[in-house]
Write an enzyme that holds these catalytic residues in place. Structure first.
Site, short mmCIF file in Angstrom:
data_model
loop_
_atom_site.label_atom_id
_atom_site.label_comp_id
_atom_site.label_asym_id
_atom_site.label_seq_id
_atom_site.Cartn_x
_atom_site.Cartn_y
_atom_site.Cartn_z
N LEU A 210 38.14 43.33 42.43
CA LEU A 210 37.51 43.89 41.30
C LEU A 210 38.78 44.08 40.30
O LEU A 210 38.72 44.20 39.14
CB LEU A 210 36.82 45.36 41.52
CG LEU A 210 35.51 45.22 41.98
CD1 LEU A 210 35.06 46.55 42.26
CD2 LEU A 210 34.54 44.40 41.17
N CYS A 211 39.97 44.40 41.10
CA CYS A 211 41.24 44.53 40.05
C CYS A 211 41.66 43.58 39.48
O CYS A 211 42.11 43.44 38.16
CB CYS A 211 42.31 45.01 41.06
SG CYS A 211 42.87 44.06 42.26
N THR A 212 41.32 42.04 40.07
CA THR A 212 41.86 40.91 39.32
C THR A 212 40.61 40.58 38.22
O THR A 212 41.12 40.29 37.13
CB THR A 212 41.66 39.73 40.26
OG1 THR A 212 42.34 39.94 41.34
CG2 THR A 212 41.90 38.49 39.62
#
Length: 450
Positions: A210-212
């Site tokens: 999700l951070c990407t």
């Protein structure tokens, strides 16, 4: 368009296969020069899916002597389908796949009757699927396969020795393709592994951190998944995303385009959006043709007995040369779907409402919003509203009374089950036994419903 079935020699090879005895025929095979005509008049086949593989299946089944075919598909034709779904033309874009495919095959092959159903598979009553002698799958969805598998296994009944009753077995022939790879399998519920027995064969879906997605997207797929997994929830609070809703998919596509422009990323298209969200791998026409031929042959073998069926999983790999393998997988005797059914022990005073609540709490069932039937009788239906209202009064009645005060019987419950944070439609078969009425079950693995 020429009628390919009008040639007198068209059926020569099929008739030879059905009219001659042999050493590897089925146990009940009775060769006859009229067997093809008999199959055409008696056998009913349901094809699920009218996409790349489904188009091939309709053609192959019709040219194998099957005359009574139904096809169900909820999708409409898109321009991107035309390179491999050979029954469709540019003027068909926007029309129902099932309806156009049925019309084209019937125009080309005389004597075949194909009934299209332009709807979701869940929209049909369970009894609809029981009207067919065999179900052939041309799907690209694990969830859809799982649903049809649970429906077919729901018809299966066992005798007192937990042996499947032959007349209740609903055969499935499942085909699938991924690029240059494909499979065909025969599912005879209670005898061979069902879809759930071998669910581990399907690799897990690729997931992005999700951070990407939120901070450093680098590909078109990252932008699409951002719109799908993050932006949708921010904008549509509490509203579930439906991958089969064209408006939902169009919204994700437009948001992904904006995201891609912001980060200077190219390659976001509507077809790619569908592929990423639904985890669809582009299909290849030649692979579809090969797998369809294998499926159609197995369907003919099951219905006629002209040869022993596949045991039980055929794989094809055309990536480098041609590699074909058949694997005989072992059935899971404890399978919750194709087994005799999950045993549930209840007090005679347990109400239908209490039973439905129990289905959601059972560690092996986890069925929410359940609709319950017993021997074709609707005990409670969640939908449509008119049936819900008609059966609502049963919720406060003892299940023992609703089932005719028998000591034990089989109940079918359909609803939604959550697995890996994903809700899917499913059907569960339950063996209900009432305390103090049935004997000889103390040693069985039961669930206390009191």
């Amino acid at each position: 368009m020429a009628d390919v079935s009008s040639d007198p020699g068209r059926w020569r090879d099929v008739d030879k296969l059905l009219a001659r005895p042999g050493n590897i025929v089925g146990q009940d095979f009775e060769p006859s020069p009229t067997l093809r005509e008999d199959i055409g008049e008696i056998a009913r086949v349901l094809v699920v899916g009218a996409g790349g593989l489904g188009c091939e299946l309709l053609k192959d089944l019709a040219l194998s002597g099957f005359k009574n075919i139904d096809v169900i598909d909820m999708d409409t034709i898109e321009v991107s389908n035309l390179n491999r779904q050979f029954l469709f033309r540019l003027q068909d874009v926007g029309k129902s796949k099932a309806e156009v495919a049925a019309e084209r095959v019937m125009k080309r092959i005389s004597g075949v009757n194909i009934t299209p159903h332009f709807c979701r598979i869940e929209d049909k009553d369970i009894d609809f699927y029981n009207d067919f002698n065999i179900i052939v799958l041309g799907l690209d969805s694990i969830d859809a396969r799982s649903y049809i598998n649970s429906v077919a296994c729901g018809f299966l009944e066992y005798d007192t020795d937990d042996k499947p009753l032959p007349e209740t077995i609903k055969p499935i022939v499942d085909g699938g393709t991924e690029g240059f790879k494909g499979h065909a399998r025969v599912i005879l519920p209670g005898r061979t592994p069902c879809f759930e027995c071998n669910i581990w064969l399907f690799p897990p879906q690729v997931k992005f951190p999700l951070c990407t997605l939120a901070e450093t997207p680098r590909t078109a797929a990252h932008c699409i998944e951002y719109a799908h997994l993050i932006k949708w929830g921010e904008v549509h609070h509490g509203k579930d995303f439906d991958a089969d809703d064209p408006e939902h998919m169009q919204w994700v596509y437009s948001q992904a385009l904006k995201r891609a422009e912001l980060f200077g990323i190219t390659g976001v298209t509507y077809s790619l959006t569908q592929g990423v969200v639904k985890n669809i791998i582009p299909a290849i026409a030649s692979t579809n043709a090969i797998i369809s031929a294998a499926c159609a042959l197995e369907a003919l073998k099951i219905v006629s007995g002209c040869s022993k069926t596949l045991c039980n999983y055929f794989t094809y790999n055309g990536t480098e040369g041609t590699h074909i393998k058949v694997t005989d997988f072992v059935r899971d005797t404890d399978c919750l779907v194709c087994g005799p059914g999950t045993l549930v022990e209840l007090d005679t005073s347990t109400t239908l409402l209490q039973f439905i609540i129990l289905l959601g709490e059972h560690p092996n069932i986890h069925l929410s919003k359940a609709s319950v039937t017993c021997r074709g009788k609707n005990l409670y239906m969640q939908s449509p509203p008119v049936l819900e209202e008609m059966t609502r009064s049963n919720l406060q009645l003892p299940l023992f009374d609703l089932m005719g005060k028998v000591a034990k019987d089989v109940i079918h419950a359909s609803g939604t089950s959550e697995k890996n944070d994903k809700k899917t439609s499913c059907l569960r078969k339950l063996r209900v036994v009432f305390k103090g009425v049935a004997d000889g079950i103390t040693s069985m693995d039961t669930t206390d419903g009191s």
